[in-house]
Design an enzyme around this catalytic site. Structure first.
Site, PDB file in Angstrom:
ATOM      1  N   TYR A 256       0.851  -1.189   0.000  1.00  0.00           N
ATOM      2  CA  TYR A 256       0.000   0.000   0.000  1.00  0.00           C
ATOM      3  C   TYR A 256       0.890   1.244   0.000  1.00  0.00           C
ATOM      4  CZ  TYR A 256      -3.609   3.307   1.277  1.00  0.00           C
ATOM      5  OH  TYR A 256      -4.459   4.372   1.271  1.00  0.00           O
TER       6      TYR A 256
ATOM      7  N   ASN B  48       1.467   3.713   1.753  1.00  0.00           N
ATOM      8  CA  ASN B  48       2.207   4.207   2.925  1.00  0.00           C
ATOM      9  C   ASN B  48       3.244   3.208   3.433  1.00  0.00           C
ATOM     10  OD1 ASN B  48       0.638   2.311   4.198  1.00  0.00           O
ATOM     11  ND2 ASN B  48      -0.392   3.728   5.571  1.00  0.00           N
ATOM     12  N   LYS B  49       3.426   2.091   2.732  1.00  0.00           N
ATOM     13  CA  LYS B  49       4.423   1.115   3.171  1.00  0.00           C
ATOM     14  C   LYS B  49       5.801   1.497   2.616  1.00  0.00           C
ATOM     15  CE  LYS B  49       1.163  -0.835   5.262  1.00  0.00           C
ATOM     16  NZ  LYS B  49       0.157  -1.712   5.426  1.00  0.00           N
ATOM     17  N   HIS B  50       6.857   0.918   3.194  1.00  0.00           N
ATOM     18  CA  HIS B  50       8.219   1.310   2.779  1.00  0.00           C
ATOM     19  C   HIS B  50       8.448   1.057   1.289  1.00  0.00           C
ATOM     20  CE1 HIS B  50       8.971   2.224   6.790  1.00  0.00           C
ATOM     21  NE2 HIS B  50      10.112   1.611   7.015  1.00  0.00           N
TER      22      HIS B  50
END
Ligand SMILES: *Cc1c(COP(=O)(O)O)cnc(C)c1O
Length: 373
Positions: free
Chosen positions: A181, A183-185
């Site tokens: 997603y 907002n993941k790294h």
């Protein structure tokens, strides 16, 4: 007033554009395109696993993992209560029962000391979730799983590039899952990955991802699957992001250290741990927990920060407080005091890769004012 600082903005500084153009020029936009396989192979290798199965999101990865392990009516799966609903969706839908465990006050992860007392004759698996940047203490979990013959599902959605005692997160489960997603790294916009060393489980997940079509009789089905396929466009992003993994993790660690430097003298806040005995925080998000001296809660803190132009998100609402699960009679009356407190006192501040040093100073300033006003 200054510009609003959103809680997350993704950053694309590598080959993303080039790979996306390639998708468009070659016409490969569906899940049949070549980037999907490349991304699966390279991602699996990056966590030291034999097989990778790319899917449409991290929730889908968990759904397929639970189904592939044959979890169903009568089974119990031990899950932290402080997590996202994605972890319990398919356990509940399958007719199995989630059995909840409280968190540790300092790492916010599942308290592994409480695991053994939750094991019964019906326990089939432990679903481990690494929370916000620090891994769960895996050795006691592995030992218990071995002794009681339990499967491990490892939700590593927030753990790209993290290690536990020197070994990659995502390498500990019978099945491990990731989310990409935005907002993941590592992000593909929406996306997920299942990794495993078990060829049969990998094959099952591939089949479940693709409606359980059969190679010979395509439209004849022996089992119900889903359409969880990742597109070539998503995999193109993922591949480019993966090339930058080390830089991304290093940057996140620097950002976390900066926030800690800026906020450590501010009273009233519990900051994320920089280290545990077995890992160094990768700060998926930079979380804050209001201490007991502060006479308002996270909701009020987030309201004040929003008024100062700072985006935030609340911490997870524990599973035992979920109306949908309570209505289904799935929650016992145990107390989970740590998770309840984290939910009411915790939130996270802007932590995305596009955040500048100057913006971080503005955030820290606003947090200090919010606490002392
Ligand atoms: C983000 C996340 C998920 C869900 O991933 P999606 O891709 O948003 O479906 C699952 N588990 C954890 C711990 C997460 O942080």
């Amino acid at each position: 007033m200054n510009d609003f600082i959103p809680v997350n903005e993704p950053l694309f500084e590598g080959n993303e554009k080039q790979y996306l153009i390639e998708c468009i020029e070659t016409g490969w936009v569906s899940s049949e395109g070549p980037f999907v396989k490349q991304f699966e192979e390279k991602f699996a290798r990056s966590v030291g696993r034999k097989f990778g199965v790319a899917v449409s999101n991290g929730t889908a990865a968990l759904d397929a993992a639970v189904e592939a392990l044959g979890i169903g009516p009568g089974d119990e799966v031990i899950v932290p209560t402080f997590t996202i609903i994605s972890c319990v969706n398919q356990i509940v839908r399958s007719g199995a029962t989630p059995v909840l465990v409280d968190s540790e006050a300092d790492t916010w992860n599942m308290d592994v000391q409480q695991l053994e007392q939750k094991i019964t004759a019906r326990t089939k698996a432990i679903l481990v979730v690494h929370i916000y940047g620090l891994p769960v203490d895996m050795n006691p979990v592995l030992e218990l799983a071995e002794r009681h013959n339990l499967k491990i599902i490892e939700d590593a959605a927030e753990m790209h590039g993290q290690t536990y005692a020197g070994e990659q997160c995502g390498s500990f489960g019978d099945i491990s899952t990731f989310s990409f997603y935005s907002n993941k790294h590592i992000t593909t916009g929406e996306g997920g990955m299942i990794v495993t060393d078990d060829e049969q489980l990998a094959d099952q997940c591939r089949s479940l991802r693709n409606l359980c079509f059969q190679p010979e009789k395509r439209f004849v089905h022996e089992r119900l699957g889903w359409n969880l396929r990742m597109t070539n466009l998503q995999a193109a992003l993922g591949l480019a992001q993966l090339e930058k993994m080390d830089e991304i993790i290093a940057k996140k660690r620097r950002m976390g250290a900066s926030y800690t430097q800026l906020l450590k003298e501010t009273g009233g806040l519990q900051l994320p741990l920089q280290n545990t005995a077995y890992a160094e925080n990768i700060y998926w998000v930079y979380g804050l927990v209001l201490t007991d001296e502060v006479d308002f809660d996270a909701e009020e803190a987030m309201k004040r920060l929003a008024a100062a132009g700072i985006g935030t998100r609340p911490f997870f609402c524990p599973m035992h407080e979920q109306p949908v699960l309570r209505r289904m009679g799935l929650c016992d009356d145990s107390d989970y005091p740590v998770s309840e407190r984290l939910y009411r006192r915790g939130f996270y501040i802007p932590s995305g890769l596009r955040l500048s040093g100057e913006q971080m100073e503005r955030v820290a300033d606003a947090v200090q004012k919010m606490i002392s006003s």
